[in-house]
Design a protein around this motif. Sequence first.
Motif, PDB file in Angstrom:
ATOM      1  N   LEU A  27      42.947  27.180   6.668  1.00 36.23           N
ATOM      2  CA  LEU A  27      42.483  26.155   5.736  1.00 36.23           C
ATOM      3  C   LEU A  27      43.197  24.821   5.942  1.00 36.23           C
ATOM      4  CD1 LEU A  27      42.278  28.159   2.395  1.00 36.23           C
ATOM      5  CD2 LEU A  27      40.407  27.502   3.888  1.00 36.23           C
ATOM      6  N   LEU A  28      44.490  24.856   6.227  1.00 38.10           N
ATOM      7  CA  LEU A  28      45.284  23.633   6.248  1.00 38.10           C
ATOM      8  C   LEU A  28      45.100  22.783   7.498  1.00 38.10           C
ATOM      9  CD1 LEU A  28      48.599  24.867   4.624  1.00 38.10           C
ATOM     10  CD2 LEU A  28      46.824  23.454   3.621  1.00 38.10           C
ATOM     11  N   ILE A  29      44.871  23.390   8.633  1.00 36.26           N
ATOM     12  CA  ILE A  29      44.716  22.603   9.856  1.00 36.26           C
ATOM     13  C   ILE A  29      43.499  21.672   9.773  1.00 36.26           C
ATOM     14  CG2 ILE A  29      44.272  22.746  12.351  1.00 36.26           C
ATOM     15  CD1 ILE A  29      47.170  23.349  11.609  1.00 36.26           C
ATOM     16  N   PRO A  30      42.315  22.159   9.374  1.00 32.88           N
ATOM     17  CA  PRO A  30      41.186  21.223   9.237  1.00 32.88           C
ATOM     18  C   PRO A  30      41.426  20.158   8.160  1.00 32.88           C
ATOM     19  CG  PRO A  30      40.386  23.472   9.299  1.00 32.88           C
ATOM     20  CD  PRO A  30      41.872  23.540   9.193  1.00 32.88           C
ATOM     21  N   VAL A  31      42.113  20.525   7.094  1.00 32.51           N
ATOM     22  CA  VAL A  31      42.425  19.547   6.049  1.00 32.51           C
ATOM     23  C   VAL A  31      43.325  18.449   6.609  1.00 32.51           C
ATOM     24  CG1 VAL A  31      43.655  19.222   3.863  1.00 32.51           C
ATOM     25  CG2 VAL A  31      42.069  21.128   4.135  1.00 32.51           C
ATOM     26  N   VAL A  33      43.497  17.439   9.735  1.00 36.59           N
ATOM     27  CA  VAL A  33      42.704  16.604  10.639  1.00 36.59           C
ATOM     28  C   VAL A  33      41.847  15.620   9.836  1.00 36.59           C
ATOM     29  CG1 VAL A  33      40.828  16.633  12.339  1.00 36.59           C
ATOM     30  CG2 VAL A  33      42.695  18.282  12.507  1.00 36.59           C
ATOM     31  N   ILE A  34      41.224  16.097   8.776  1.00 42.07           N
ATOM     32  CA  ILE A  34      40.427  15.215   7.921  1.00 42.07           C
ATOM     33  C   ILE A  34      41.313  14.149   7.288  1.00 42.07           C
ATOM     34  CG2 ILE A  34      39.062  15.125   5.786  1.00 42.07           C
ATOM     35  CD1 ILE A  34      37.971  17.921   6.611  1.00 42.07           C
ATOM     36  N   ALA A  35      42.500  14.530   6.856  1.00 39.08           N
ATOM     37  CA  ALA A  35      43.435  13.567   6.266  1.00 39.08           C
ATOM     38  C   ALA A  35      43.841  12.504   7.282  1.00 39.08           C
ATOM     39  CB  ALA A  35      44.664  14.288   5.726  1.00 39.08           C
ATOM     40  N   LEU A  36      44.038  12.905   8.536  1.00 37.57           N
ATOM     41  CA  LEU A  36      44.362  11.929   9.577  1.00 37.57           C
ATOM     42  C   LEU A  36      43.220  10.931   9.773  1.00 37.57           C
ATOM     43  CD1 LEU A  36      46.091  14.125  12.301  1.00 37.57           C
ATOM     44  CD2 LEU A  36      47.128  12.292  10.972  1.00 37.57           C
ATOM     45  N   ILE A  37      41.999  11.416   9.733  1.00 35.91           N
ATOM     46  CA  ILE A  37      40.836  10.531   9.875  1.00 35.91           C
ATOM     47  C   ILE A  37      40.765   9.559   8.699  1.00 35.91           C
ATOM     48  CG2 ILE A  37      38.306  10.474   9.880  1.00 35.91           C
ATOM     49  CD1 ILE A  37      38.467  13.181  11.438  1.00 35.91           C
ATOM     50  N   VAL A  38      40.999  10.070   7.489  1.00 36.99           N
ATOM     51  CA  VAL A  38      40.954   9.211   6.292  1.00 36.99           C
ATOM     52  C   VAL A  38      42.044   8.155   6.359  1.00 36.99           C
ATOM     53  CG1 VAL A  38      41.304   9.201   3.789  1.00 36.99           C
ATOM     54  CG2 VAL A  38      39.841  10.929   4.837  1.00 36.99           C
ATOM     55  N   VAL A  39      43.250   8.533   6.764  1.00 36.73           N
ATOM     56  CA  VAL A  39      44.349   7.564   6.853  1.00 36.73           C
ATOM     57  C   VAL A  39      44.051   6.513   7.931  1.00 36.73           C
ATOM     58  CG1 VAL A  39      46.758   7.311   7.536  1.00 36.73           C
ATOM     59  CG2 VAL A  39      46.120   9.014   5.864  1.00 36.73           C
ATOM     60  N   GLY A  40      43.487   6.956   9.041  1.00 34.66           N
ATOM     61  CA  GLY A  40      43.104   5.986  10.069  1.00 34.66           C
ATOM     62  C   GLY A  40      42.085   4.993   9.538  1.00 34.66           C
ATOM     63  N   PHE A  41      41.126   5.479   8.780  1.00 36.52           N
ATOM     64  CA  PHE A  41      40.130   4.600   8.162  1.00 36.52           C
ATOM     65  C   PHE A  41      40.791   3.646   7.168  1.00 36.52           C
ATOM     66  CE2 PHE A  41      36.817   3.671   4.998  1.00 36.52           C
ATOM     67  CZ  PHE A  41      35.862   3.113   5.832  1.00 36.52           C
ATOM     68  N   GLN A  42      41.746   4.157   6.372  1.00 37.22           N
ATOM     69  CA  GLN A  42      42.462   3.296   5.422  1.00 37.22           C
ATOM     70  C   GLN A  42      43.212   2.185   6.156  1.00 37.22           C
ATOM     71  OE1 GLN A  42      45.048   5.968   3.316  1.00 37.22           O
ATOM     72  NE2 GLN A  42      43.543   6.417   1.710  1.00 37.22           N
ATOM     73  N   LEU A  61      52.833   9.388   7.651  1.00 39.18           N
ATOM     74  CA  LEU A  61      54.125  10.068   7.786  1.00 39.18           C
ATOM     75  C   LEU A  61      54.102  11.418   7.071  1.00 39.18           C
ATOM     76  CD1 LEU A  61      57.149  10.073   8.584  1.00 39.18           C
ATOM     77  CD2 LEU A  61      57.585   8.978   6.383  1.00 39.18           C
ATOM     78  N   TRP A  62      53.568  11.461   5.854  1.00 36.09           N
ATOM     79  CA  TRP A  62      53.514  12.721   5.105  1.00 36.09           C
ATOM     80  C   TRP A  62      52.569  13.734   5.750  1.00 36.09           C
ATOM     81  CZ3 TRP A  62      57.199  14.252   2.263  1.00 36.09           C
ATOM     82  CH2 TRP A  62      57.967  13.347   1.555  1.00 36.09           C
ATOM     83  N   ILE A  63      51.495  13.257   6.337  1.00 35.13           N
ATOM     84  CA  ILE A  63      50.583  14.172   7.030  1.00 35.13           C
ATOM     85  C   ILE A  63      51.270  14.780   8.242  1.00 35.13           C
ATOM     86  CG2 ILE A  63      48.443  14.300   8.362  1.00 35.13           C
ATOM     87  CD1 ILE A  63      47.341  12.134   6.434  1.00 35.13           C
ATOM     88  N   VAL A  64      51.981  13.961   9.003  1.00 31.32           N
ATOM     89  CA  VAL A  64      52.705  14.474  10.180  1.00 31.32           C
ATOM     90  C   VAL A  64      53.771  15.470   9.753  1.00 31.32           C
ATOM     91  CG1 VAL A  64      54.247  13.814  12.062  1.00 31.32           C
ATOM     92  CG2 VAL A  64      52.187  12.473  11.619  1.00 31.32           C
ATOM     93  N   ILE A  65      54.487  15.177   8.680  1.00 27.70           N
ATOM     94  CA  ILE A  65      55.494  16.117   8.166  1.00 27.70           C
ATOM     95  C   ILE A  65      54.822  17.430   7.760  1.00 27.70           C
ATOM     96  CG2 ILE A  65      57.093  16.556   6.244  1.00 27.70           C
ATOM     97  CD1 ILE A  65      57.838  13.562   6.411  1.00 27.70           C
ATOM     98  N   ILE A  70      53.589  23.197   8.903  1.00 25.29           N
ATOM     99  CA  ILE A  70      52.638  24.277   9.186  1.00 25.29           C
ATOM    100  C   ILE A  70      52.999  24.968  10.498  1.00 25.29           C
ATOM    101  CG2 ILE A  70      50.237  24.752   9.811  1.00 25.29           C
ATOM    102  CD1 ILE A  70      49.464  22.452   7.867  1.00 25.29           C
ATOM    103  N   VAL A  71      53.233  24.164  11.525  1.00 16.78           N
ATOM    104  CA  VAL A  71      53.589  24.726  12.827  1.00 16.78           C
ATOM    105  C   VAL A  71      54.934  25.445  12.742  1.00 16.78           C
ATOM    106  CG1 VAL A  71      54.192  24.109  15.213  1.00 16.78           C
ATOM    107  CG2 VAL A  71      52.219  23.063  14.108  1.00 16.78           C
ATOM    108  N   GLY A  72      55.873  24.868  12.000  1.00 18.76           N
ATOM    109  CA  GLY A  72      57.182  25.495  11.836  1.00 18.76           C
ATOM    110  C   GLY A  72      57.106  26.830  11.112  1.00 18.76           C
ATOM    111  N   ALA A  73      56.246  26.916  10.111  1.00 20.50           N
ATOM    112  CA  ALA A  73      56.098  28.174   9.377  1.00 20.50           C
ATOM    113  C   ALA A  73      55.569  29.272  10.284  1.00 20.50           C
ATOM    114  CB  ALA A  73      55.165  27.982   8.185  1.00 20.50           C
TER     115      ALA A  73
END
Length: 93
Positions: A27-31, A33-42, A61-65, A70-73
């Motif tokens: 669930l979180l990986i697609p979310v 990616v969508i958040a990255l697209i939204v931030v890029g648009f912003q 920054l928060w999306i990357v963190i 996620i990857v760390g978990a």
Amino acid sequence: VNINNNKEGIQALLLRVANIVNFCLTLLIPVAVIALIVVGFQYITSGGNPEAMQKAKTNLLWIVIGILAIVGAKSLIIFVLSALGINYSLFGL
């Protein structure tokens, strides 16, 4: 106390945890990616407004963190399962 029963119980518990983590990651990986697209648009539509640009950078920054968490978990679970001598490929990781 039968050691084999304890090992089977631990593996069953780890299987359940691994399934929950995999579900969350699915669930979180697609979310993310969508958040990255939204931030890029912003950022693109900020129109040079320093406040809007800074907000987009902070969100990025928060999306990357979050992605790193996620990857760390997932990496931590694989590490723990390997350290316990359990074949983590059985858990779909």
